[in-house]
Design a protein around this motif. Structure first.
Motif, PDB file in Angstrom:
ATOM      1  N   MET A  90       3.093   3.069  -1.823  1.00 41.39           N
ATOM      2  CA  MET A  90       2.796   4.530  -2.110  1.00 41.39           C
ATOM      3  C   MET A  90       1.269   4.670  -1.531  1.00 41.39           C
ATOM      4  O   MET A  90       0.434   3.798  -1.881  1.00 41.39           O
ATOM      5  CB  MET A  90       2.806   5.217  -3.300  1.00 41.39           C
ATOM      6  CG  MET A  90       4.155   5.669  -3.569  1.00 41.39           C
ATOM      7  SD  MET A  90       4.083   6.474  -5.236  1.00 41.39           S
ATOM      8  CE  MET A  90       4.234   8.074  -4.910  1.00 41.39           C
ATOM      9  N   ASP A  91       1.025   5.589  -0.647  1.00 40.09           N
ATOM     10  CA  ASP A  91      -0.286   5.829  -0.369  1.00 40.09           C
ATOM     11  C   ASP A  91      -1.245   6.568  -1.554  1.00 40.09           C
ATOM     12  O   ASP A  91      -0.641   7.109  -2.370  1.00 40.09           O
ATOM     13  CB  ASP A  91      -0.415   6.896   0.954  1.00 40.09           C
ATOM     14  CG  ASP A  91      -0.123   6.220   2.057  1.00 40.09           C
ATOM     15  OD1 ASP A  91       0.309   5.102   2.168  1.00 40.09           O
ATOM     16  OD2 ASP A  91       0.226   7.109   3.153  1.00 40.09           O
ATOM     17  N   ALA A  92      -2.406   6.440  -1.494  1.00 36.25           N
ATOM     18  CA  ALA A  92      -3.335   6.832  -2.614  1.00 36.25           C
ATOM     19  C   ALA A  92      -3.664   8.364  -2.265  1.00 36.25           C
ATOM     20  O   ALA A  92      -4.282   9.126  -3.204  1.00 36.25           O
ATOM     21  CB  ALA A  92      -4.719   6.124  -2.650  1.00 36.25           C
ATOM     22  N   ASP A  93      -3.295   8.936  -1.020  1.00 36.71           N
ATOM     23  CA  ASP A  93      -3.986  10.157  -0.867  1.00 36.71           C
ATOM     24  C   ASP A  93      -3.106  11.506  -1.008  1.00 36.71           C
ATOM     25  O   ASP A  93      -3.578  12.522  -0.597  1.00 36.71           O
ATOM     26  CB  ASP A  93      -4.423  10.324   0.805  1.00 36.71           C
ATOM     27  CG  ASP A  93      -3.151  10.109   1.747  1.00 36.71           C
ATOM     28  OD1 ASP A  93      -2.112   9.728   0.908  1.00 36.71           O
ATOM     29  OD2 ASP A  93      -3.376  10.019   2.759  1.00 36.71           O
ATOM     30  N   GLY A  94      -2.119  11.249  -1.841  1.00 45.08           N
ATOM     31  CA  GLY A  94      -1.420  12.288  -1.957  1.00 45.08           C
ATOM     32  C   GLY A  94      -0.310  12.730  -1.111  1.00 45.08           C
ATOM     33  O   GLY A  94       0.591  13.858  -1.427  1.00 45.08           O
ATOM     34  N   SER A  95      -0.116  11.943  -0.046  1.00 40.68           N
ATOM     35  CA  SER A  95       0.811  12.381   1.008  1.00 40.68           C
ATOM     36  C   SER A  95       2.135  11.965   0.168  1.00 40.68           C
ATOM     37  O   SER A  95       3.225  12.697   0.819  1.00 40.68           O
ATOM     38  CB  SER A  95       0.433  11.581   2.358  1.00 40.68           C
ATOM     39  OG  SER A  95      -0.545  11.909   2.750  1.00 40.68           O
ATOM     40  N   HIS A  96       2.179  10.972  -0.423  1.00 37.81           N
ATOM     41  CA  HIS A  96       3.487  10.468  -1.039  1.00 37.81           C
ATOM     42  C   HIS A  96       3.816  11.092  -2.624  1.00 37.81           C
ATOM     43  O   HIS A  96       3.029  10.815  -3.282  1.00 37.81           O
ATOM     44  CB  HIS A  96       3.887   8.972  -1.084  1.00 37.81           C
ATOM     45  CG  HIS A  96       3.603   8.449   0.244  1.00 37.81           C
ATOM     46  ND1 HIS A  96       3.202   7.228   0.544  1.00 37.81           N
ATOM     47  CD2 HIS A  96       3.955   8.998   1.366  1.00 37.81           C
ATOM     48  CE1 HIS A  96       3.139   6.975   1.833  1.00 37.81           C
ATOM     49  NE2 HIS A  96       3.847   7.953   2.481  1.00 37.81           N
ATOM     50  N   VAL A 204       3.165  15.145   2.398  1.00 35.39           N
ATOM     51  CA  VAL A 204       1.920  16.378   2.540  1.00 35.39           C
ATOM     52  C   VAL A 204       0.662  15.628   2.852  1.00 35.39           C
ATOM     53  O   VAL A 204       0.094  14.713   2.380  1.00 35.39           O
ATOM     54  CB  VAL A 204       1.662  16.839   1.055  1.00 35.39           C
ATOM     55  CG1 VAL A 204       0.999  18.168   1.093  1.00 35.39           C
ATOM     56  CG2 VAL A 204       3.153  17.172   0.632  1.00 35.39           C
ATOM     57  N   GLU A 205       0.281  16.223   4.038  1.00 32.97           N
ATOM     58  CA  GLU A 205      -1.085  15.663   4.501  1.00 32.97           C
ATOM     59  C   GLU A 205      -2.242  15.555   3.476  1.00 32.97           C
ATOM     60  O   GLU A 205      -2.256  16.456   2.769  1.00 32.97           O
ATOM     61  CB  GLU A 205      -1.495  16.328   5.846  1.00 32.97           C
ATOM     62  CG  GLU A 205      -3.005  15.951   6.479  1.00 32.97           C
ATOM     63  CD  GLU A 205      -3.141  14.500   6.782  1.00 32.97           C
ATOM     64  OE1 GLU A 205      -2.256  13.565   6.021  1.00 32.97           O
ATOM     65  OE2 GLU A 205      -4.016  14.111   7.709  1.00 32.97           O
ATOM     66  N   ARG A 206      -3.265  14.532   3.640  1.00 30.88           N
ATOM     67  CA  ARG A 206      -4.183  14.435   2.455  1.00 30.88           C
ATOM     68  C   ARG A 206      -4.944  15.613   2.480  1.00 30.88           C
ATOM     69  O   ARG A 206      -5.513  16.396   3.433  1.00 30.88           O
ATOM     70  CB  ARG A 206      -4.962  13.184   2.679  1.00 30.88           C
ATOM     71  CG  ARG A 206      -5.771  13.434   4.043  1.00 30.88           C
ATOM     72  CD  ARG A 206      -6.803  12.168   4.090  1.00 30.88           C
ATOM     73  NE  ARG A 206      -6.439  10.987   4.139  1.00 30.88           N
ATOM     74  CZ  ARG A 206      -6.707  10.068   3.273  1.00 30.88           C
ATOM     75  NH1 ARG A 206      -7.408  10.115   2.077  1.00 30.88           N
ATOM     76  NH2 ARG A 206      -6.445   8.518   3.562  1.00 30.88           N
ATOM     77  N   GLU A 207      -5.670  16.032   1.404  1.00 29.04           N
ATOM     78  CA  GLU A 207      -6.657  17.271   1.060  1.00 29.04           C
ATOM     79  C   GLU A 207      -8.053  16.715   1.072  1.00 29.04           C
ATOM     80  O   GLU A 207      -8.973  17.176   1.316  1.00 29.04           O
ATOM     81  CB  GLU A 207      -6.474  17.912  -0.050  1.00 29.04           C
ATOM     82  CG  GLU A 207      -5.183  18.888   0.129  1.00 29.04           C
ATOM     83  CD  GLU A 207      -4.619  19.817  -1.085  1.00 29.04           C
ATOM     84  OE1 GLU A 207      -5.581  19.517  -1.989  1.00 29.04           O
ATOM     85  OE2 GLU A 207      -3.711  20.606  -0.989  1.00 29.04           O
TER      86      GLU A 207
HETATM   87 MG   LIG Z   1      -2.727   9.366   4.586  1.00 37.82          MG
END
Ligand SMILES: [Mg+2]
Ligand SMILES: Nc1nc2c(ncn2[C@@H]2O[C@H](COP(=O)(O)OP(=O)(O)O)[C@@H](O)[C@H]2O)c(=O)[nH]1
Length: 247
Positions: A90-96, A204-207
């Motif tokens: 899983m990515d860290a940036d909230g995309s997943h 969802v693209e990172r914020e």
């Molecule tokens: Mg990302």
């Protein structure tokens, strides 16, 4: 099933705490391994402190930014050594989204690799600029044509692997560093006779923070997939020539 969610990080100080809460909010029983490549923004220090107060959080601290592939391979080795049954990416940036994780985990009862897919019915991408949409759909089309891979989202980084399929792969041979790692791994699972399932996710693209996608990462994928594709097609052609048959 003992489950480990591996989250690679490079400068994700703002996003990581939210990602961990989202994962544990949706799946309180899973352990998390943060694989940090010496982030200058203190992500590794934050993760270290979090691991000291929550026994479900673990950290692997590496000294240099060595790419996504190397981070995941280190995470897989850590998890396999400790006997986890399912290893997730899983990515860290909230995309997943954490809320999609239970669906992927449930599907792993009948597939060796489960991919959270943006490009099957029900899947979607929120807030991506046009060039990222084109890059992802273009890369997936190219991978299907070059390798004949029957996967709709081969570059996706939201995944669940069954430990037994990872044990069957020669992970020491995997050289892909960037996002090409995802294609490489899906192809290895299929060639090893493993099953791959896709379930729809909303990406969802990172914020916060910045994407690590780069020209070098795109070039690595293009060069490697082309070379694998040529070798694969040459092999298929050789099998068709008179006097040659599969052993
Ligand atoms: Mg990302
Ligand atoms: N440990 C480690 N993590 C990385 C590296 N490159 C990217 N990541 C992480 O991989 C995840 C996906 O990267 P991101 O930059 O969001 O890629 P994008 O979603 O394709 O734009 C994030 O959690 C990053 O912090 C790396 O070289 N080392």
């Amino acid at each position: 099933m003992r489950t480990l969610v591996i989250i690679p990080t490079y400068n994700e100080r703002e996003s990581l705490p939210r990602q961990i809460s989202a994962v544990h909010g949706a799946a309180p029983e899973v352990d998390i391994l943060v694989v940090d490549d010496g982030s200058p923004d203190g992500t590794g220090d934050w993760a270290q402190a979090a691991s000291e107060t929550d026994g479900r959080i673990h950290v692997l601290r590496r000294t240099a930014k060595n790419g996504l592939g190397a981070a995941y391979l280190a995470g897989f080795a850590w998890g396999l050594d400790r006997g986890y049954d399912l290893l997730c990416e899983m990515d860290a940036d909230g995309s997943h989204r954490g809320r999609d994780l239970p669906t992927l985990l449930a599907r792993a009862s009948s597939a060796d690799l489960v991919i959270g897919s943006r490009w099957i019915p029900g899947g979607s991408v929120v807030n991506w600029p046009r060039h990222r949409l084109l890059l992802s759909t273009g890369a997936n089309t190219y991978v299907r044509l070059a390798l004949g891979l029957r996967v709709h989202d081969a570059t996706a980084g939201f995944r669940v692997y069954r430990a037994d399929v990872l044990r069957r792969l020669a992970l020491g041979d995997v050289e892909s560093q960037g996002y090409c790692f995802q294609i490489d791994m899906a192809w290895r699972v299929l060639r090893a006779g493993g099953t791959v399932a896709e379930v729809p996710i909303t990406f969802v693209e990172r914020e916060a923070g910045e994407s690590k996608m780069s020209g070098a990462i795109i070039r690595e994928a293009l060069v490697k997939v082309t070379a694998w594709g040529v070798a694969h097609r040459a092999h298929q052609l050789a099998d068709l020539l008179p006097g040659r048959s599969r052993a």
